[in-house]
Design an enzyme around this catalytic site. Structure first.
Site, PDB file in Angstrom:
ATOM      1  N   ASP A 185       0.638  -7.882  -2.168  1.00  0.00           N
ATOM      2  CA  ASP A 185       0.488  -7.185  -0.465  1.00  0.00           C
ATOM      3  C   ASP A 185      -0.888  -7.862   0.163  1.00  0.00           C
ATOM      4  O   ASP A 185      -1.674  -8.067  -0.753  1.00  0.00           O
ATOM      5  CB  ASP A 185      -0.487  -5.837  -0.931  1.00  0.00           C
ATOM      6  CG  ASP A 185      -0.313  -4.756   0.177  1.00  0.00           C
ATOM      7  OD1 ASP A 185       1.410  -5.206   0.759  1.00  0.00           O
ATOM      8  OD2 ASP A 185      -0.480  -3.880   0.292  1.00  0.00           O
TER       9      ASP A 185
ATOM     10  N   CYS B 214       5.911   0.615  -3.202  1.00  0.00           N
ATOM     11  CA  CYS B 214       5.797  -0.326  -2.561  1.00  0.00           C
ATOM     12  C   CYS B 214       7.192  -0.487  -4.164  1.00  0.00           C
ATOM     13  O   CYS B 214       8.117  -1.031  -3.542  1.00  0.00           O
ATOM     14  CB  CYS B 214       5.130  -1.827  -2.843  1.00  0.00           C
ATOM     15  SG  CYS B 214       4.314  -1.494  -1.101  1.00  0.00           S
TER      16      CYS B 214
ATOM     17  N   HIS C  89      -6.742  -2.545   2.895  1.00  0.00           N
ATOM     18  CA  HIS C  89      -6.898  -2.320   1.783  1.00  0.00           C
ATOM     19  C   HIS C  89      -6.051  -4.793   1.645  1.00  0.00           C
ATOM     20  O   HIS C  89      -5.688  -4.733   2.559  1.00  0.00           O
ATOM     21  CB  HIS C  89      -5.945  -2.117   0.916  1.00  0.00           C
ATOM     22  CG  HIS C  89      -4.374  -1.756   1.770  1.00  0.00           C
ATOM     23  ND1 HIS C  89      -4.529  -1.041   2.365  1.00  0.00           N
ATOM     24  CD2 HIS C  89      -3.477  -2.592   1.578  1.00  0.00           C
ATOM     25  CE1 HIS C  89      -2.665  -1.177   2.974  1.00  0.00           C
ATOM     26  NE2 HIS C  89      -2.237  -1.831   1.984  1.00  0.00           N
TER      27      HIS C  89
ATOM     28  N   ASP D 269       2.377  -5.738  -6.616  1.00  0.00           N
ATOM     29  CA  ASP D 269       1.017  -5.511  -6.393  1.00  0.00           C
ATOM     30  C   ASP D 269       0.051  -4.514  -7.406  1.00  0.00           C
ATOM     31  O   ASP D 269      -0.479  -3.716  -7.346  1.00  0.00           O
ATOM     32  CB  ASP D 269       0.785  -4.531  -5.146  1.00  0.00           C
ATOM     33  CG  ASP D 269       2.150  -4.749  -4.160  1.00  0.00           C
ATOM     34  OD1 ASP D 269       2.748  -5.746  -3.810  1.00  0.00           O
ATOM     35  OD2 ASP D 269       2.484  -3.873  -2.887  1.00  0.00           O
TER      36      ASP D 269
ATOM     37  N   LYS E 289       3.517 -10.273   0.844  1.00  0.00           N
ATOM     38  CA  LYS E 289       4.708  -9.855   1.485  1.00  0.00           C
ATOM     39  C   LYS E 289       3.454  -8.671   2.226  1.00  0.00           C
ATOM     40  O   LYS E 289       2.320  -8.618   1.573  1.00  0.00           O
ATOM     41  CB  LYS E 289       5.333  -8.561   0.389  1.00  0.00           C
ATOM     42  CG  LYS E 289       4.652  -7.594  -0.558  1.00  0.00           C
ATOM     43  CD  LYS E 289       5.446  -7.024  -1.332  1.00  0.00           C
ATOM     44  CE  LYS E 289       4.753  -5.073  -2.246  1.00  0.00           C
ATOM     45  NZ  LYS E 289       4.083  -4.746  -0.958  1.00  0.00           N
TER      46      LYS E 289
ATOM     47  N   HIS F 142      -1.923  -8.612   2.934  1.00  0.00           N
ATOM     48  CA  HIS F 142      -2.570  -8.770   4.742  1.00  0.00           C
ATOM     49  C   HIS F 142      -3.243  -9.061   5.687  1.00  0.00           C
ATOM     50  O   HIS F 142      -3.609  -9.288   5.515  1.00  0.00           O
ATOM     51  CB  HIS F 142      -2.440  -6.913   5.040  1.00  0.00           C
ATOM     52  CG  HIS F 142      -1.843  -5.995   4.457  1.00  0.00           C
ATOM     53  ND1 HIS F 142       0.018  -6.034   3.937  1.00  0.00           N
ATOM     54  CD2 HIS F 142      -1.936  -4.818   3.776  1.00  0.00           C
ATOM     55  CE1 HIS F 142       0.140  -5.110   3.876  1.00  0.00           C
ATOM     56  NE2 HIS F 142      -1.032  -4.649   2.976  1.00  0.00           N
TER      57      HIS F 142
HETATM   58  C1  VGL Z   1       1.026   0.221  -0.891  1.00  0.00           C
HETATM   59  C2  VGL Z   1       0.404   1.454   0.842  1.00  0.00           C
HETATM   60  C3  VGL Z   1       0.047   0.437   1.385  1.00  0.00           C
HETATM   61  C4  VGL Z   1       2.061  -0.868  -2.201  1.00  0.00           C
HETATM   62  C5  VGL Z   1       0.801  -1.465  -0.373  1.00  0.00           C
HETATM   63  O1  VGL Z   1       1.724  -1.703  -2.970  1.00  0.00           O
HETATM   64  O2  VGL Z   1       2.463   0.928  -2.436  1.00  0.00           O
HETATM   65  N1  VGL Z   1       1.011   0.960  -0.497  1.00  0.00           N
HETATM   66  N2  VGL Z   1       0.283  -1.009   0.932  1.00  0.00           N
HETATM   67 ZN    ZN Z   2      -0.766  -2.786   2.442  1.00  0.00          ZN
END
Ligand code: VGL
Ligand code: ZN
Length: 190
Positions: A54, A137, A73, A16, A98, A56
Site C-alpha cells: 500500500d 486488500c 497509513h 501488504d 498500489k 499512498h
Molecule cells: C488495506 C485498508 C486500507 C489493506 C489498505 O491492505 O487491506 N486496508 N488500505
Molecule cells: Zn490503504
C-alpha cells in the site's frame, strides 16, 4: 480440502505485509504478526513470490483528514509503509506498489497496476494469496484475480483481518467463497 501440490505455474502473492497494518502501526490488525511464520515457511516452495505494498500519497481521498474512513497509513516512503522486519524478503521477485492514485481505493492489487500482465508473462495460472488485510486488500485481490482468469486460493492462516466490525472477517471469507475463491491453510500445501 485435499492437499494441494505446488506447481511451477503457481505464485504466492503476499499482500501488504507492512508496519502500519501491524501492532504499533496506524491501522493495526490485532493478530497480524501471526501471518509471518506460515508465510516464511511456504515461500521457498514457490517458483514465484510477489508482494504488494500500500503506497499512498498524503492527499488520498480515503484518509480521515480528507473526509475518508481511514487513518493516515502507508504513506509512500514512510517507515510505516516498509515491510515488517518479520518478513523474509529474500524470495520476493517483484514488489507492486498500489493505492498510489488519490481517487481510487486501490484495495485490489490489480487496481492501477500491471500485476495481471506480470503474472501472465511468467506463465502463472494459480495465485495463493495471503497477507493483510483479509477484509479489504486480500479479499479484493482474490476476487479480482478470478476476473483476470487466475485460479485464486486464500491462505487463511497466513492472512488476518482489520475487523472494523466484528463480523467483517467472516463476511469477507464468505464473500470470497461466493466468488469462487478457495480457502485453505498453508498446512495443505505440498
Ligand atoms: C488495506 C485498508 C486500507 C489493506 C489498505 O491492505 O487491506 N486496508 N488500505
Ligand atoms: Zn490503504
Amino acid at each position: 480440502m485435499a492437499p494441494v501440490k505446488i506447481e511451477p505455474s503457481d505464485a504466492l502473492v503476499i499482500v501488504d505485509p507492512q508496519n502500519d497494518f501491524l501492532p504499533g502501526g496506524s491501522l493495526a490488525v490485532a493478530d497480524g504478526n501471526r501471518i509471518f511464520e506460515p508465510i516464511n515457511l511456504v515461500m521457498p516452495l514457490f517458483e514465484h513470490v510477489l508482494a504488494t505494498r500500500d503506497w499512498h500519497p498524503e492527499d488520498h481521498a480515503y484518509f480521515e483528514h480528507n473526509g475518508g474512513i481511514w487513518p493516515l497509513h502507508c504513506l509512500a516512503d514512510s517507515q510505516g509503509a516498509e515491510f515488517s522486519p518479520l518478513l523474509d524478503t529474500t524470495h520476493i521477485e517483484l514488489v507492486m506498489s498500489k493505492g498510489t492514485d488519490p481517487d481510487t481505493d486501490g484495495y485490489s492489487a490489480f487496481a492501477g497496476t500491471d500485476l495481471a500482465e506480470q503474472l501472465h508473462t511468467r506463465g502463472v495460472k494459480r495465485l495463493f494469496i495471503c497477507g493483510l488485510a483479509t477484509d479489504y486488500c486480500v479479499k479484493m485481490t482474490s476476487i479480482e484475480a478470478k476476473h483476470y482468469g487466475f485460479e485464486a486460493f486464500v491462505l487463511t492462516d497466513a492472512a488476518a483481518a482489520v475487523n472494523l466490525k466484528p463480523n467483517d472477517e467472516a463476511n469477507a471469507l464468505a464473500d470470497m467463497q461466493g466468488h469462487g475463491v478457495t480457502l485453505m491453510s498453508t498446512a495443505e500445501l505440498h
